[in-house]
Design an enzyme around this catalytic site. Structure first.
Site, PDB file in Angstrom:
ATOM      1  N   GLN A 163      22.118   3.086  88.802  1.00 45.84           N
ATOM      2  CA  GLN A 163      21.096   3.428  89.754  1.00 45.84           C
ATOM      3  C   GLN A 163      21.092   2.420  90.905  1.00 45.84           C
ATOM      4  O   GLN A 163      21.772   1.408  90.819  1.00 45.84           O
ATOM      5  CB  GLN A 163      19.753   3.431  89.066  1.00 45.84           C
ATOM      6  CG  GLN A 163      19.656   4.492  87.964  1.00 45.84           C
ATOM      7  CD  GLN A 163      18.233   4.733  87.471  1.00 45.84           C
ATOM      8  OE1 GLN A 163      17.264   4.238  88.041  1.00 45.84           O
ATOM      9  NE2 GLN A 163      18.115   5.501  86.390  1.00 45.84           N
TER      10      GLN A 163
ATOM     11  N   GLU B   8      18.137  16.591  82.353  1.00 45.61           N
ATOM     12  CA  GLU B   8      18.577  16.479  80.954  1.00 45.61           C
ATOM     13  C   GLU B   8      17.664  17.312  80.047  1.00 45.61           C
ATOM     14  O   GLU B   8      17.112  16.818  79.052  1.00 45.61           O
ATOM     15  CB  GLU B   8      18.664  14.998  80.519  1.00 45.61           C
ATOM     16  CG  GLU B   8      19.720  14.254  81.311  1.00 45.61           C
ATOM     17  CD  GLU B   8      20.170  12.911  80.734  1.00 45.61           C
ATOM     18  OE1 GLU B   8      19.542  12.409  79.787  1.00 45.61           O
ATOM     19  OE2 GLU B   8      21.178  12.364  81.238  1.00 45.61           O
TER      20      GLU B   8
ATOM     21  N   GLU C 189      24.330  11.806  87.709  1.00 42.96           N
ATOM     22  CA  GLU C 189      24.217  10.488  87.065  1.00 42.96           C
ATOM     23  C   GLU C 189      25.604  10.074  86.589  1.00 42.96           C
ATOM     24  O   GLU C 189      26.232  10.794  85.796  1.00 42.96           O
ATOM     25  CB  GLU C 189      23.239  10.521  85.882  1.00 42.96           C
ATOM     26  CG  GLU C 189      21.790  10.656  86.318  1.00 42.96           C
ATOM     27  CD  GLU C 189      20.792  10.566  85.185  1.00 42.96           C
ATOM     28  OE1 GLU C 189      21.088   9.903  84.169  1.00 42.96           O
ATOM     29  OE2 GLU C 189      19.710  11.181  85.324  1.00 42.96           O
TER      30      GLU C 189
HETATM   31  O1  AHR Z   1      19.788   6.641  84.179  1.00 41.08           O
HETATM   32  C1  AHR Z   1      19.100   6.369  83.012  1.00 41.08           C
HETATM   33  C2  AHR Z   1      18.806   7.624  82.198  1.00 41.08           C
HETATM   34  O2  AHR Z   1      20.009   8.187  81.767  1.00 41.08           O
HETATM   35  C3  AHR Z   1      18.138   8.746  82.928  1.00 41.08           C
HETATM   36  O3  AHR Z   1      16.760   8.598  82.979  1.00 41.08           O
HETATM   37  C4  AHR Z   1      18.502   9.935  82.110  1.00 41.08           C
HETATM   38  O4  AHR Z   1      18.563  11.111  82.871  1.00 41.08           O
HETATM   39  C5  AHR Z   1      19.837   9.555  81.507  1.00 41.08           C
HETATM   40  O5  AHR Z   1      19.868   9.754  80.140  1.00 41.08           O
END
Ligand code: AHR
Length: 525
Positions: free
Chosen positions: A376, A204, A327
Site C-alpha cells: 500500500q 475480497e 492489490e
Molecule cells: O492489503 C491488506 C489486505 O489484503 C486488504 O485489506 C485485503 O483486501 C487483502 O487481504
C-alpha cells in the site's frame, strides 16, 4: 510463465558467456544477454492506471502516514501532511484506491462526513481492533486526490452495508442535482460534485468481504451494481470483486454471470517470501535462498495473470472487461516490535526488484490489464513511503515507481530477450527481465531492465531495430550491495535512484552495463 521471456531465457542459458567486473573490490563474473527491440511496431497501450496505488484504513497508512489533522505540528494542508503529498505528487500517481481492503466492507461512509468531533467512532476489526475515529472520510480523501492530482477509486461496502447506503454514497459524491445527498454534501462544505472515476462493488467478497461463493457474489454484484448510478454526467467505471490468486473458477463464474454489468474484474496476488501465510519471512535479514524463493513467488504472477486472462478471453474476446490487479506486492512478517495487525514492514532492494518484475509482466498483458494498485501507499506492506512521526523516507520501491513512471500511457514495443539464469542451489530464474515502450506523443522510447542476480552484472547487447538518429536522454539506475539494503530514518538515501552511466548508443545498437541487483531505465529520444 510468459512464453516470450521463457523462450528467451532458454536460448540465453545456452548462449550465456562470462566476462568480469569488479564488485565490492572482488572480481565477479558478469554475464551477457541479447535484447532485440522492434521500434517499428507497437503492441498494446499501457494504461497509466497500471501504476495505481492503494491506501487503506490500516495501521499507520491513513493516520500518521497521510492524515495528521489540522492541529498537528507536522506541516500539513487541511490535515494532510505536506511531505507525503509532495513525494506522491512526484510519482504522478494515476489512481488511488480507498478506503480498503477489508476495511471497505465494514466502512459506513456517513460516519465519515460532517464536523469531525461529531463523527462516531468504530472498531477497525480487521486491523489491530483499534478505534477508528472517522476523521479521514470522503471529503478528506477527495481532497487528497486533488492535492496529488490523482483519480479516485472508491471501494463500496457490500459485506456489511446496504444497497441504499452504496447508492447514496455515489449520489453524495457525484450528483449536482438539488437532491438529498447532494445537498448533504453542500451542507458539509463541498458545493460541486467530485469526479468519481472508479467504484469497486465490494472487496475480497470470497473472504473478509463476506465469505461468499462466486455464484452468490455474482448475483449480489448484479444487484448492488444496478444502483450505482451515473449522476450529472459522471460515468463510473464499475469494478467487480475478483479472484484470490489462482482461483480461476471465481473469474469464470463472474464472467459468465455478470460480465455484461461490469467494466473491470479484479484479482489480488501477493508475493510471500516463504509462500506460507503463518510464517511469511522477514522483510530484511533473509538469506540468498529466501531471496530467490521470493522472486520465484513474485514471477508466479505471470502465470496467474495469464490464466485469468485466458478465462476472461473465453467470455470476452474483445477484451472489453479490464483486469484490475487492485492489490499486489510483497507481504512479509511485520517488523518485530510493531503491532502485527498494522502490517508495517521494511522495504528493501528485493522489493524494488519485485516491483520492476511486476511492471515488466504487467506490460506484457497490457491488452487486458486496465489497472493495478500496489498495496500500500504509506507504512503498510510494500510501501512507497515510511514515516516515523515527523520523519519521512522514500523506499526502494518508491524509486522504481519513479523510474518507471515514463511508461505510463505508452505503447509496448515487441522485444525478445535472451538471458542466462540466476541460480541459487537448484532454484533458477531468468537473470534479466526487460520491457520497452514508446511515448505516442513524443516518440521517445523507454527501456527498463531488472537484473535479479546478487553478484553478477550483465552486459546487454541491445538491437533497436528500425532506430535512426536518436540519442540517449535520461538514464537512471537503482542498485545496492545487498538484497536487503534499505533506507532508514537515519540513512534515508542509502538506496535511491541515481544517474546511470552504463548506457552507450551507437546507431541502432545499445550497450547496457547492468550492475548486479539493479533496476535501470533508459530513455532514447
Ligand atoms: O492489503 C491488506 C489486505 O489484503 C486488504 O485489506 C485485503 O483486501 C487483502 O487481504
Amino acid at each position: 510463465m510468459n512464453l516470450r521471456s521463457d523462450l528467451g531465457s532458454l536460448i540465453g542459458s545456452a548462449a550465456l558467456c562470462l566476462a568480469t567486473s569488479t564488485l565490492l573490490g572482488q572480481t565477479a563474473p558478469k554475464s551477457t544477454a541479447d535484447l532485440r527491440i522492434d521500434t517499428t511496431q507497437t503492441e498494446a497501450h499501457i494504461h497509466p492506471e497500471v501504476y495505481g496505488h492503494f491506501a487503506e484504513h490500516l495501521g499507520r497508512c491513513i493516520y500518521e502516514g497521510i492524515w495528521v489533522g489540522e492541529d498537528s505540528s507536522i506541516p500539513n494542508t487541511r490535515g494532510i501532511r505536506n511531505d507525503v503529498v509532495a513525494a506522491l505528487k512526484d510519482l504522478e500517481i494515476p489512481v488511488l484506491r480507498w478506503p480498503g481492503g477489508c476495511f471497505a466492507d465494514e466502512y459506513h461512509w456517513k460516519d465519515g462526513i460532517g464536523p469531525r468531533e461529531e463523527r462516531p467512532a468504530m472498531i477497525n476489526t480487521h486491523w489491530g481492533a483499534v478505534v477508528e475515529n472517522n476523521h479521514f472520510g470522503t471529503h478528506e480523501f477527495m481532497d487528497l486526490c486533488e492535492m496529488i492530482g490523482t483519480d479516485a477509486y472508491v471501494s463500496g461496502n457490500v459485506g456489511s452495508g446496504t444497497v441504499q447506503e452504496m447508492m447514496e454514497w455515489v449520489e453524495y459524491m457525484t450528483s449536482d442535482a438539488d437532491s438529498p445527498m447532494a445537498n448533504l454534501r453542500r451542507e458539509n462544505g463541498r458545493d460541486k460534485p467530485w469526479e468519481l472515476k472508479y467504484f469497486g462493488v465490494g472487496n475480497e467478497s470470497w473472504g473478509c468481504g463476506g465469505n461468499m461463493r462466486p455464484e452468490f457474489y455474482a448475483d449480489i454484484y448484479r444487484q448492488y451494481n444496478t444502483y450505482v448510478k451515473n449522476y450529472s454526467g459522471n460515468k463510473v467505471y464499475r469494478i467487480a470483486c475478483g479472484a484470490n490468486g489462482s482461483d480461476y473458477n471465481w473469474t469464470s463464474v463472474l464472467m459468465e454471470r455478470a460480465a455484461r454489468y461490469m467494466d473491470g474484474l479484479s484479482v489480488h496476488y501477493y508475493t510471500l517470501p516463504t509462500g506460507n501465510w503463518q510464517k511469511k519471512g522477514p522483510a530484511t535479514g533473509f538469506d540468498e535462498k529466501q531471496y530467490i524463493d521470493t522472486l520465484v513467488n513474485a514471477l508466479h504472477i505471470d502465470e496467474v495473470i495469464g490464466n485469468h486472462a485466458a478465462v476472461m478471453d473465453e467470455f470476452d474476446k474483445e477484451k472489453r472487461v479490464g483486469m484490475i490487479v487492485d492489490e499486489w506486492g510483497i507481504w512479509t512478517d511485520a517488523e518485530p516490535g510493531t503491532n502485527p495487525g498494522f502490517l508495517y514492514q521494511q522495504n528493501s532492494m528485493r522489493d524494488a526488484i519485485i516491483a520492476g518484475l511486476h511492471f515488466n509482466i504487467f506490460h506484457t498483458y497490457a491488452d487486458r490489464i486496465r489497472m493495478a494498485n500496489i498495496a500500500q501507499t504509506v507504512n503498510v506492506l510494500q510501501a512507497m513511503i515510511l514515516t516515523d512521526k515527523e520523519k519521512m523516507i522514500k523506499t526502494p520501491t518508491y524509486w522504481v515507481f519513479h523510474m518507471y513512471k515514463e511508461h505510463q500511457g505508452n505503447d509496448v514495443l515487441p522485444l525478445q530477450l535472451m538471458t542466462g539464469n540466476y541460480k541459487v542451489g537448484d532454484v533458477s530464474i531468468p537473470q534479466v527481465s526487460a520491457t520497452a515502450s514508446r511515448d505516442p506523443e513524443t516518440g521517445a522510447i523507454y527501456i527498463s531492465l531488472v537484473n535479479c542476480d546478487t553478484k553478477k552484472g550483465s552486459q546487454i547487447n541491445c538491437a533497436l531495430e528500425g532506430l535512426t538518429g536518436k540519442t540517449i536522454g535520461s538514464a537512471r539506475v537503482l542498485t545496492a550491495s545487498a538484497a536487503d539494503a534499505h533506507n532508514t530514518f537515519d540513512q534515508p538515501d542509502a538506496v535511491a535512484a541515481k544517474d546511470f552511466k552504463g548506457a552507450k548508443l551507437n546507431g541502432d545498437r545499445l550497450q547496457l552495463d547492468l550492475p548486479p541487483l539493479s533496476v535501470v531505465t533508459v530513455e532514447i529520444r
